[in-house]
Structures are given as structure tokens and as C-alpha cells.
Design an enzyme around this catalytic site. Structure first.
Site, short mmCIF file in Angstrom:
data_model
loop_
_atom_site.label_atom_id
_atom_site.label_comp_id
_atom_site.label_asym_id
_atom_site.label_seq_id
_atom_site.Cartn_x
_atom_site.Cartn_y
_atom_site.Cartn_z
N LEU A 33 0.81 -1.22 0.00
CA LEU A 33 0.00 0.00 0.00
C LEU A 33 0.84 1.27 0.00
O LEU A 33 1.88 1.35 0.66
CB LEU A 33 -0.94 0.00 1.22
CG LEU A 33 -1.88 -1.20 1.31
CD1 LEU A 33 -2.76 -1.08 2.55
CD2 LEU A 33 -2.73 -1.35 0.06
N GLY A 36 -1.63 6.44 -2.61
CA GLY A 36 -2.81 6.35 -3.50
C GLY A 36 -3.90 5.49 -2.86
O GLY A 36 -5.08 5.86 -2.83
N HIS A 37 -3.48 4.34 -2.33
CA HIS A 37 -4.44 3.46 -1.65
C HIS A 37 -5.02 4.16 -0.42
O HIS A 37 -6.22 4.05 -0.14
CB HIS A 37 -3.75 2.17 -1.19
CG HIS A 37 -3.19 1.33 -2.30
ND1 HIS A 37 -1.84 1.13 -2.47
CD2 HIS A 37 -3.79 0.61 -3.28
CE1 HIS A 37 -1.63 0.33 -3.50
NE2 HIS A 37 -2.80 0.00 -4.02
N GLN A 153 -10.00 0.08 -15.71
CA GLN A 153 -10.53 -0.79 -14.65
C GLN A 153 -11.76 -0.16 -14.00
O GLN A 153 -12.77 -0.83 -13.76
CB GLN A 153 -9.44 -1.02 -13.61
CG GLN A 153 -9.91 -1.67 -12.34
CD GLN A 153 -8.75 -2.03 -11.44
OE1 GLN A 153 -8.05 -2.99 -11.69
NE2 GLN A 153 -8.54 -1.25 -10.38
N SER A 185 2.45 3.98 -7.62
CA SER A 185 2.09 2.63 -8.03
C SER A 185 2.98 1.65 -7.28
O SER A 185 4.16 1.94 -7.03
CB SER A 185 2.33 2.47 -9.54
OG SER A 185 2.35 1.09 -9.88
P1 AMP Z 1 -3.87 -1.99 -6.86
O1 AMP Z 1 -3.42 -2.38 -5.49
O2 AMP Z 1 -2.77 -1.44 -7.71
O3 AMP Z 1 -4.68 -3.06 -7.53
O4 AMP Z 1 -4.86 -0.76 -6.66
C1 AMP Z 1 -5.95 -0.81 -5.78
C2 AMP Z 1 -6.76 0.43 -5.95
O5 AMP Z 1 -5.95 1.58 -5.70
C3 AMP Z 1 -7.31 0.62 -7.37
O6 AMP Z 1 -8.62 1.16 -7.29
C4 AMP Z 1 -6.35 1.58 -7.98
O7 AMP Z 1 -6.89 2.33 -9.04
C5 AMP Z 1 -6.05 2.47 -6.80
N1 AMP Z 1 -4.80 3.19 -6.99
C6 AMP Z 1 -3.59 2.66 -7.30
N2 AMP Z 1 -2.67 3.64 -7.44
C7 AMP Z 1 -3.31 4.81 -7.23
C8 AMP Z 1 -2.93 6.18 -7.23
N3 AMP Z 1 -1.68 6.56 -7.49
N4 AMP Z 1 -3.87 7.11 -6.97
C9 AMP Z 1 -5.15 6.76 -6.70
N5 AMP Z 1 -5.58 5.49 -6.67
C10 AMP Z 1 -4.67 4.52 -6.94
#
Ligand code: AMP
Length: 281
Positions: A33, A36-37, A153, A185
Site C-alpha cells: 500500500l 494512493g491506496h 478498470q 504505483s
Molecule cells: P492496486 O493495489 O494497484 O490493484 O490498486 C488498488 C486500488 O488503488 C485501485 O482502485 C487503484 O486504481 C487504486 N490506486 C492505485 N494507485 C493509485 C494512485 N496513485 N492514486 C489513486 N488510486 C490509486
């Protein structure tokens, strides 16, 4: 904060929480995490008293040559971040919980996944939609927060919620970035220092296009040529795609720019594939 793994225990927790009058917002993730998360959690907390975060690196959405086995993991660090962010329940299911022996039913996505990441990652979004539907079925949240960084997505999930008449409000959340503009990310951790510097080509391309758009440019070919040339000027960047699409249907805009339009990029730096996007309206 509670930590659970078994879906039956999550169901019981949700039942208890709802029986006590609590509303539940849900943030599905693959862990490792970052801010963003945590922004998704913050938004979720604004909307409901209880936030459930799931962490599951979903094998169904990884292709055979993708990074499933090396996907970064930090369960204890993630738990500490969730606790600090005010999460009520951290759900970390195991593969056998979501894909038990005999599992065979999947969600099939449609036109929204023909292009962009859907074209370069066959089956990816069917895997995403399938696992998210399963997670939704267990948590039965009122609200679910998804990041705009993964725009395709987000559209797939919004469409699935509509198509399956799910009683869940999907809340899009803006992309959170590092100080220099790189979208946060989990995959940024793969980048070497040189690749990390090169990755800023993504933001430079989005900025260059936005400047043109603000100056009145509406020809998709001009906008795309600009974005591509900015990325190509970076020696370490290899373009997977640079596309301008209708932000809702995700169909390519070839002749005329309709709005909202989405400029979406997927670029490799070494073996790491990063995506980013911006909406023009
Ligand atoms: P992930 O763990 O990469 O599958 O992402 C889980 C959630 O967090 C998804 O809804 C992603 O779009 C969101 N997410 C990932 N990176 C960011 C970011 N930099 N800003 C906002 N949301 C994000």
C-alpha cells in the site's frame, strides 16, 4: 482494526456491523500500500463509518509472462498503514478462499476491454471483474472506491455494477502522485534510479498534451503525435500504447475530439510497465 482471512468470518463481521447500524465502504487492493491506496481509504471513511480493505494479489488477472510471483508484498507494513488510516477490517483472503477446488464461473467483459490495457493484457479485465464481483459478494458494501489511475478498470467495474444490478455506489478517486508528478504505483518499486527518472516522460507527455488542448488544439492526431514524441524522446521508454479515447466508452478518437476525452499511456521502462492518463474536458 480486525484482520481476517476466511470469507465466512468476513461475512459474519459485515453482518454484525450492519446489524449495529454501521455502513460499510470497501477498498479492494493488491497490497504493498502507498498513498494512493490510503487516499481511497480516506475518501471511503468520509462516506461510511466502516472501511474494509482487501489485499489479494489475484492470479486470475495476471498473464503467464507477467509479474505475479514477483509482485511486491509487505503484509505487516500494509496492516500498519491500514490501522493508521482508520480501517475497520483488513481482509487478506488466500487463493483457496476465492478460487476453491471446482471454481469455474467467470465474468466476461465486453467492448470496454477491447483496447488499451485490454489489448496488451488479454484476459486481464475478465480476471479483475471476476475477483471484484467475488469480493463485492462477500463484503456487500454500500460504497466501493476505485482509483482513476486505472481508468479502464474503473470503467469496467462501473459497467459491471450496472450490468449486474449491484447495489453498490462506485466512487472514483483522483490519482495520487509523487512530488515530481509520477503516479504512485506498487510497481514503481521495480524501477532502477535511471528508470525512475525516465518514468517522468509519462507526466511530461500528459502535460504537453494538456497544454496543447488548453491552447485550443482538438485534432487527435496532433495531440497523439505530441504525446508519442515526448515519450519517445526518453531513451529508456518503450511505448506499449498511447491512445486518445472517449473517456466513457473507451473507443478511440481518430477524427474528432469528443469530450470528456481520455489520453491514456502504457510505457515500459526496462521490464516495468507503467500506466497513466488524463481526462480532457
Ligand atoms: P492496486 O493495489 O494497484 O490493484 O490498486 C488498488 C486500488 O488503488 C485501485 O482502485 C487503484 O486504481 C487504486 N490506486 C492505485 N494507485 C493509485 C494512485 N496513485 N492514486 C489513486 N488510486 C490509486
Amino acid at each position: 482494526m480486525e484482520r481476517l482471512s476466511d470469507p465466512a468470518a468476513v461475512r459474519a463481521w459485515v453482518d454484525r456491523t450492519k446489524a449495529a447500524g454501521g455502513r460499510v465502504a470497501f477498498v479492494p487492493t493488491m497490497g504493498y500500500l502507498h498513498d494512493g491506496h490510503i487516499e481511497l481509504v480516506r475518501r471511503a471513511r468520509e462516506l461510511c463509518e466502516h472501511v474494509v480493505v482487501s489485499i489479494f494479489v489475484n492470479p486470475l488477472q495476471f498473464g503467464p509472462s507477467e509479474d505475479l510471483s514477483r509482485y511486491p508484498r509487505d503484509p505487516e507494513g500494509d496492516a500498519a498503514r491500514c490501522e493508521g488510516a482508520g480501517v475497520s477490517l483488513l481482509w487478506s483472503p488466500e487463493g483457496r478462499h476465492l478460487y476453491p477446488e471446482g471454481f469455474q464461473t467467470r465474468v466476461q467483459t465486453g467492448a470496454l476491454t477491447k483496447g488499451l490495457c485490454g489489448a496488451s493484457r488479454p484476459g486481464h479485465f475478465d480476471g479483475v471483474a471476476t475477483v471484484v464481483l467475488k469480493l463485492f459478494s462477500v463484503v456487500e458494501p454500500e460504497v466501493a472506491c476505485f482509483g482513476e489511475k486505472d481508468w479502464q478498470q474503473l470503467r469496467v467495474i462501473q459497467r459491471m455494477v450496472e450490468d449486474f444490478h449491484l447495489r453498490i455506489r462506485v466512487v472514483p478517486c483522483p490519482t495520487i502522485r509523487e512530488g515530481d508528478g509520477l503516479a504512485r504505483s506498487s510497481r514503481n518499486s521495480y524501477l532502477s534510479p535511471e528508470e525512475r527518472a525516465a518514468a517522468l516522460a509519462l507526466v511530461r507527455a500528459l502535460d504537453a498534451c494538456e497544454r496543447l488542448f488548453r491552447a485550443g488544439e482538438r485534432a487527435p492526431t496532433t495531440l497523439l503525435t505530441t504525446a508519442r514524441s515526448v515519450v519517445q524522446a526518453e531513451a529508456l521508454a518503450r511505448i506499449d500504447y498511447v491512445e486518445l479515447v472517449d473517456a466513457m466508452t473507451l473507443t478511440p478518437l481518430t477524427h474528432e475530439l469528443t469530450e470528456p476525452a481520455l489520453l491514456a499511456l502504457a510505457v515500459r521502462f526496462g521490464s516495468t510497465r507503467l500506466i497513466d492518463n488524463r481526462v480532457f474536458r
